[in-house]
Design a protein around this motif. Structure first.
Motif, PDB file in Angstrom:
ATOM      1  N   ALA A   1       0.804  -1.166  -0.031  1.00 11.61           N
ATOM      2  CA  ALA A   1       0.053  -0.049   0.074  1.00 11.61           C
ATOM      3  C   ALA A   1       0.724   1.248  -0.031  1.00 11.61           C
ATOM      4  O   ALA A   1       0.784   2.173  -0.707  1.00 11.61           O
ATOM      5  CB  ALA A   1      -0.918   0.007   1.157  1.00 11.61           C
ATOM      6  N   ARG A   2       1.819   1.260   0.745  1.00 10.34           N
ATOM      7  CA  ARG A   2       3.075   2.417   0.946  1.00 10.34           C
ATOM      8  C   ARG A   2       3.510   2.613  -0.472  1.00 10.34           C
ATOM      9  O   ARG A   2       3.788   3.712  -0.924  1.00 10.34           O
ATOM     10  CB  ARG A   2       4.004   2.319   1.949  1.00 10.34           C
ATOM     11  N   PHE A   3       3.955   1.607  -0.814  1.00  7.19           N
ATOM     12  CA  PHE A   3       4.474   1.707  -2.300  1.00  7.19           C
ATOM     13  C   PHE A   3       3.828   2.023  -3.342  1.00  7.19           C
ATOM     14  O   PHE A   3       4.218   3.236  -4.054  1.00  7.19           O
ATOM     15  CB  PHE A   3       5.010  -0.034  -2.693  1.00  7.19           C
ATOM     16  N   LEU A   4       2.545   1.773  -3.459  1.00  6.84           N
ATOM     17  CA  LEU A   4       1.634   2.303  -4.536  1.00  6.84           C
ATOM     18  C   LEU A   4       1.415   3.841  -4.270  1.00  6.84           C
ATOM     19  O   LEU A   4       1.515   4.675  -5.222  1.00  6.84           O
ATOM     20  CB  LEU A   4       0.329   1.651  -4.645  1.00  6.84           C
ATOM     21  N   GLY A   5       1.553   4.327  -3.083  1.00  7.48           N
ATOM     22  CA  GLY A   5       1.107   5.425  -2.544  1.00  7.48           C
ATOM     23  C   GLY A   5       2.462   6.481  -3.214  1.00  7.48           C
ATOM     24  O   GLY A   5       2.275   7.653  -3.384  1.00  7.48           O
ATOM     25  N   LYS A   6       3.488   5.665  -2.989  1.00  8.38           N
ATOM     26  CA  LYS A   6       4.899   6.457  -3.369  1.00  8.38           C
ATOM     27  C   LYS A   6       4.966   6.569  -4.949  1.00  8.38           C
ATOM     28  O   LYS A   6       5.290   7.651  -5.479  1.00  8.38           O
ATOM     29  CB  LYS A   6       5.925   5.706  -2.989  1.00  8.38           C
ATOM     30  N   ILE A   7       4.538   5.559  -5.555  1.00 10.88           N
ATOM     31  CA  ILE A   7       4.643   5.767  -7.188  1.00 10.88           C
ATOM     32  C   ILE A   7       3.384   6.922  -7.367  1.00 10.88           C
ATOM     33  O   ILE A   7       3.812   7.854  -8.203  1.00 10.88           O
ATOM     34  CB  ILE A   7       4.123   4.682  -7.862  1.00 10.88           C
ATOM     35  N   TYR A   8       2.191   6.879  -6.735  1.00  7.99           N
ATOM     36  CA  TYR A   8       1.475   8.036  -6.978  1.00  7.99           C
ATOM     37  C   TYR A   8       1.851   9.496  -7.006  1.00  7.99           C
ATOM     38  O   TYR A   8       1.843  10.320  -7.763  1.00  7.99           O
ATOM     39  CB  TYR A   8       0.246   7.822  -6.028  1.00  7.99           C
TER      40      TYR A   8
ATOM     41  N   LYS B   1      19.588   4.935 -17.061  1.00  3.57           N
ATOM     42  CA  LYS B   1      19.974   3.504 -16.941  1.00  3.57           C
ATOM     43  C   LYS B   1      19.086   2.727 -16.174  1.00  3.57           C
ATOM     44  O   LYS B   1      18.606   1.666 -16.343  1.00  3.57           O
ATOM     45  CB  LYS B   1      21.302   3.626 -16.084  1.00  3.57           C
ATOM     46  N   TRP B   2      18.317   3.361 -15.005  1.00  2.00           N
ATOM     47  CA  TRP B   2      17.487   2.734 -14.289  1.00  2.00           C
ATOM     48  C   TRP B   2      16.221   2.372 -14.930  1.00  2.00           C
ATOM     49  O   TRP B   2      15.541   1.114 -14.641  1.00  2.00           O
ATOM     50  CB  TRP B   2      17.167   3.582 -12.901  1.00  2.00           C
ATOM     51  N   LEU B   3      15.753   3.430 -15.703  1.00  2.00           N
ATOM     52  CA  LEU B   3      14.395   3.293 -16.384  1.00  2.00           C
ATOM     53  C   LEU B   3      14.587   2.150 -17.462  1.00  2.00           C
ATOM     54  O   LEU B   3      13.669   0.933 -17.264  1.00  2.00           O
ATOM     55  CB  LEU B   3      14.241   4.472 -17.234  1.00  2.00           C
ATOM     56  N   HIS B   4      15.571   1.622 -18.075  1.00  2.00           N
ATOM     57  CA  HIS B   4      15.887   0.579 -19.075  1.00  2.00           C
ATOM     58  C   HIS B   4      15.975  -0.596 -18.308  1.00  2.00           C
ATOM     59  O   HIS B   4      15.617  -1.724 -18.827  1.00  2.00           O
ATOM     60  CB  HIS B   4      16.839   1.108 -20.185  1.00  2.00           C
TER      61      HIS B   4
ATOM     62  N   VAL C   1      11.486   3.095  -8.088  1.00  2.00           N
ATOM     63  CA  VAL C   1      10.811   4.491  -7.176  1.00  2.00           C
ATOM     64  C   VAL C   1      11.760   4.838  -6.513  1.00  2.00           C
ATOM     65  O   VAL C   1      11.792   6.144  -6.154  1.00  2.00           O
ATOM     66  CB  VAL C   1       9.613   3.879  -6.731  1.00  2.00           C
ATOM     67  N   ASN C   2      12.453   4.048  -5.682  1.00  4.47           N
ATOM     68  CA  ASN C   2      13.478   4.728  -4.657  1.00  4.47           C
ATOM     69  C   ASN C   2      14.472   5.477  -5.179  1.00  4.47           C
ATOM     70  O   ASN C   2      14.755   6.736  -4.735  1.00  4.47           O
ATOM     71  CB  ASN C   2      14.276   3.562  -3.859  1.00  4.47           C
ATOM     72  N   THR C   3      15.134   5.285  -6.371  1.00  2.70           N
ATOM     73  CA  THR C   3      16.060   5.881  -6.868  1.00  2.70           C
ATOM     74  C   THR C   3      15.406   7.194  -7.289  1.00  2.70           C
ATOM     75  O   THR C   3      16.077   8.041  -7.370  1.00  2.70           O
ATOM     76  CB  THR C   3      16.812   5.099  -8.046  1.00  2.70           C
ATOM     77  N   ALA C   4      14.413   7.068  -8.296  1.00  3.06           N
ATOM     78  CA  ALA C   4      13.709   8.215  -8.818  1.00  3.06           C
ATOM     79  C   ALA C   4      13.291   9.334  -7.600  1.00  3.06           C
ATOM     80  O   ALA C   4      13.389  10.227  -7.999  1.00  3.06           O
ATOM     81  CB  ALA C   4      12.502   7.829  -9.519  1.00  3.06           C
ATOM     82  N   ASN C   5      12.873   8.645  -6.487  1.00  2.22           N
ATOM     83  CA  ASN C   5      12.453   9.559  -5.628  1.00  2.22           C
ATOM     84  C   ASN C   5      13.613  10.436  -5.203  1.00  2.22           C
ATOM     85  O   ASN C   5      13.420  11.750  -4.788  1.00  2.22           O
ATOM     86  CB  ASN C   5      12.086   8.692  -4.243  1.00  2.22           C
TER      87      ASN C   5
END
Ligand code: ANZ
Ligand code: ZN
Length: 802
Positions: A629-636, A653-656, A682-686
């Protein structure tokens, strides 16, 4: 700041919208390649959808969505396997008639499946207990009947005292009822069978089927092909010749007695006056013993002498003929040669009745052995004291001896199967009536196709009593006219095993709305075989075998287009709670509905997929779900970030890398590691920031795993008009992924001889290949030394060269 994600309202909104837009309606005219994505449909018993359904159906749906985004025209139907014991037992328990309770339970399950957010095409739904469907199940029966594949026979059959019905062999494995685990007993009854045995050889052929090895092996073992020889034995003083079936004709010089089954039709004429009484007594007692008991390994072997002698066609030796219940009438020929030196059962028997024991085969040191160990000796073993065959190897002798017997007219090669014909009649109410009328004048008469369906009567006492078919208590149903002579006739009162309903439903789905034919030829031809079939491994030797058989039979009849119904098969694992199987009696059943209410279905779906690899299952705990639940919240939140990136290369690099990993993992049904990869991204992009174009790609690869969530982000946050499920799955650019290389050290016989730079996740084979190309290594190889082994422990390649 950022809006937070509200799963419940979002999910309801998209379910409604998807239905309005007809997003999941199959496009029958599409030019895209077809993809038939199927799950084993549920039984609507009183239990509603349970966690096991969720665990299987949600990822199966994610797979369908993934294939859709990969350019396939995906057909994903659903239905209800609503005839049969689970539904009927629920009706009996509640007192509500099955027709009523099924309606309610199906409606409830339908709601649950919609709440799951599946992309089923509801237009094509089938409900097997609806007359529009079972009419065609009866049609399938008639086709098999026309082909001579359906017949009635009096036979000893498995009877479940609790379910009050007979069972097929497959449904009584290890002597227990498949449904209720009661001990099965035996009854001698006249029943309907399908000749699945005629298809044994074709069912053994799994070529081109992308199925789990274990399931193929289970089917092979269940079919139980056995290759052996028939030997004929003349009975002294009579014209009778008894055939024995053996897989080990090499032991024929070790035969000291022959055993006949108590049910063998020739037995009566062979017994002499002196032994008549004891044989009759023995035969009577055997008739009361079930096959399961008779074949139990630890059971003491018993038998009686018949007074008759038989002659070994090879050496003219006389052997006594015994009757014993460990020999069954329905396997091989019902007569067996006794070789006490090499067969344990025969050994016990010979010891008990003081019969001779003669060795006829030996291992390479001349020692005798039992046939249980044949794998060890089949190649090295030799024949001893075996006339002209003495000294011959076992496998070679089998061929030679059988050929010689054949020339003498006293034997031949023979293949047998353990598989028995499929018993399909049930003494229960809630099933498709068997479309046959019995007439005094014409005998057994099939009901003409134009007169189908034979409707299941509504006003019948459906609770089974004393093993009589409930339908037999309805004179209105029973009494009818003979379709042939129009005289009075009576209907069959048994109903069909529900496994008949489920053995052709995949053919019906694409034609579900057609009331003229069971399935339209052209449509079925386009859509069959099922490309992906997902369901439980417990069906290996029941549903999956039956469905293959019915499909093959319908193919032979000119209806089904392919030999095999299911191209790729994946089984889900089991979910446990605190390590234990969930069951009502243990009170540890997790209800999906409560979790859906609390978290929404995407989070529940993702959590189920995160528990472990799909095929392995996992243990359910409530803590894990809050993490998702927390993870989806983070992507949102991430999707609402303004574009501000620290390191563009790092993001790329992370995306691909993430696209690559999610793609590969989903292909393998490793949804758990696909989700981990997304979490890492998500952690990196944050920290590093995200671009608009990266958002687009990330939502797309998250879409099959969290469909409502992704649609919400796609349309509401990123502002797109059309569904994310009409988008194409993103591709990755391997140039962006190039990893920093690591140095690998190459040892030859313990000494460092070379070094090379490789990617950290290089495989053993690739490391070996690259290492072999190095100059220093080649020098050693050129000295004529052979590379024996290679290890890749950590970052070291080590060759052992001899
Ligand atoms: C002589 C012999 C000697 C056997 C030896 C085995 C070992 P599978 O592989 O399962 O087909 N058999 C044949 N028909 C039978 C029946 N109706 N009831 C009980 N047993 C039967 O096994 C074939 C073997 O099972 C046959 O080979 C026969 O015993 C026994 F050292 O023949 B044998
Ligand atoms: Zn008639």
């Amino acid at each position: 700041m950022f809006r937070t994600y509200n799963a419940t309202s979002v999910e309801k909104k998209w379910q409604k919208k998807w239905a309005e837009e007809g997003l999941y309606k199959t496009d029958w005219k599409s030019k895209k390649p077809k993809y038939y994505n199927l799950v084993m449909f549920p039984y609507p018993s009183g239990d509603k959808l349970h966690i096991g359904h969720w665990y299987s159906y949600a990822p199966a749906d994610s797979w369908g969505r993934y294939m859709r985004m990969n350019g396939f025209n995906v057909f994903e139907p659903i239905g209800f396997d609503s005839f049969g014991l689970p539904a009927e037992n629920y009706a009996i328990k509640t007192g509500v008639r099955p027709m009523e309770s099924i309606k309610n339970n199906v409606a409830y399950m339908r709601k649950q499946l919609v709440a799951m957010g599946t992309m089923y095409d509801w237009n094509q739904e089938v409900v097997t207990s609806n007359v529009e469907y079972y009419k065609w199940t009866q049609w399938v029966f008639l086709k098999l009947y026309e082909m001579g594949l359906a017949y009635k026979k009096k036979a000893p059959v498995n009877w479940c005292p609790k379910c009050k019905t007979v069972l097929a062999n497959e449904q009584a494995q290890n002597g227990l009822c498949e449904r209720c685990d009661s001990e099965v007993t035996e009854k001698f009854l006249s029943q309907w069978f399908f000749k699945i045995k005629d298809y044994a050889e074709r069912l053994l052929d799994h070529t081109d089927l992308d199925w789990p090895e274990k399931t193929k092996t289970m089917q092979k073992n269940w079919i139980g092909k056995s290759k052996g020889s028939i030997v004929s034995w003349k009975v002294d003083g009579t014209d009778t010749v008894l055939d024995t079936y053996t897989t080990t004709i090499d032991t024929i010089y070790g035969v000291t007695f022959v055993v006949i089954s108590p049910e063998h039709p020739a037995l009566g004429n062979l017994v002499d006056e002196r032994h008549k009484k004891s044989v009759e007594q023995y035969v009577k007692a055997a008739a009361k013993t079930s096959e399961i008991e008779r074949t139990a390994e630890d059971r003491e072997k018993t038998g009686v002498f018949t007074g008759a002698y038989v002659t070994n066609p090879l050496n003219g030796e006389k052997s006594s003929l015994w009757v014993a219940d460990y020999v069954l009438m329905n396997y091989g020929t019902g007569v067996v040669m006794g070789v006490p030196a090499h067969d344990k059962r025969d050994y016990d028997f010979a010891k008990k009745y003081k019969l001779k024991i003669i060795q006829s085969i030996a291992d390479d040191k001349g020692k005798s052995f039992f046939y249980d160990d044949i794998d060890k000796y089949a190649v090295s073993g030799k024949l001893v004291d075996s006339g002209p065959y003495t000294g011959m190897r076992i496998l070679e002798s089998r061929k030679k001896i059988t050929q010689d017997l054949k020339k003498m007219g006293m034997g031949r090669f023979e293949t047998n199967y353990k598989l028995r014909d499929w018993l399909i009649s049930r003494q229960r109410y809630w099933g498709a009536p068997i479309p046959i009328v019995n007439c005094d004048k014409c005998g057994e008469v099939p009901i003409p196709e134009k007169d189908l369906p034979v409707e299941l009567p509504k006003n019948v006492e459906f609770r089974p009593k004393g093993g009589k078919s409930p339908l037999s208590t309805s004179p209105k149903f029973v009494n009818t006219t003979c379709p042939k002579c129009k005289g009075p006739g009576t209907r069959e009162v048994d109903t069909m095993d529900t496994f008949v309903c489920s053995s052709w439903y995949f053919l019906r789905y694409p034609s579900a709305l057609n009331d003229k034919v069971p399935f339209e030829k052209n449509i079925t031809k386009k859509w069959m075989p099922v490309d992906m079939y997902i369901g439980g491994p417990e069906h290996a030797c029941m549903h999956l075998l039956y469905a293959r058989f019915i499909n093959m039979a319908l193919k032979d009849a000119g209806y089904a287009p392919t030999e095999e119904p299911f191209k790729r098969l994946v089984h889900q694992g089991m979910i446990t709670k605190d390590g234990a199987k969930m069951s009502k009696s243990k009170g540890n059943v997790v209800s999906p509905d409560d979790f859906i209410k609390k978290y929404g279905s995407d989070i529940f779906r993702m959590y189920m997929m995160f528990m472990g690899p799909f095929e392995q299952g996992g243990d359910f705990n409530d803590k894990g779900i809050t993490g998702i639940a927390r993870f989806l919240g983070k992507i949102y939140q991430l999707m609402q970030f303004p574009e501000k990136i620290e390191d563009k290369n790092l993001l790329n690099k992370w995306l691909h890398k993430t696209i690559k990993k999610v793609t590969e993992d989903v292909e393998k049904f490793h949804f758990n590691t696909a989700i981990s990869a997304l979490m890492e991204f998500v952690n990196t992009a944050n920290k590093n920031g995200i671009s608009e174009s990266a958002k687009v790609k990330i939502v797309k690869i998250a879409a099959p795993l969290a469909p409502h969530f992704a649609e919400e982000v796609w349309r509401e946050v990123l502002g797109n008009k059309k569904s994310v499920f009409d988008e194409k799955w993103p591709t990755y650019d391997s140039k962006c992924i190039v990893e920093d290389l690591i140095e690998m050290v190459i040892q030859i016989n313990g000494k460092v001889r070379a070094r090379m730079n490789v990617s950290p996740d290089i495989s053993k084979d690739a490391a070996l290949k690259q290492a072999k190309g190095l100059e220093n290594v080649q020098k050693y190889l050129a000295e004529g030394k052979v590379m024996k082994e290679i290890f890749v422990p950590g970052k070291l390649v080590s060759f052992v060269v001899k």
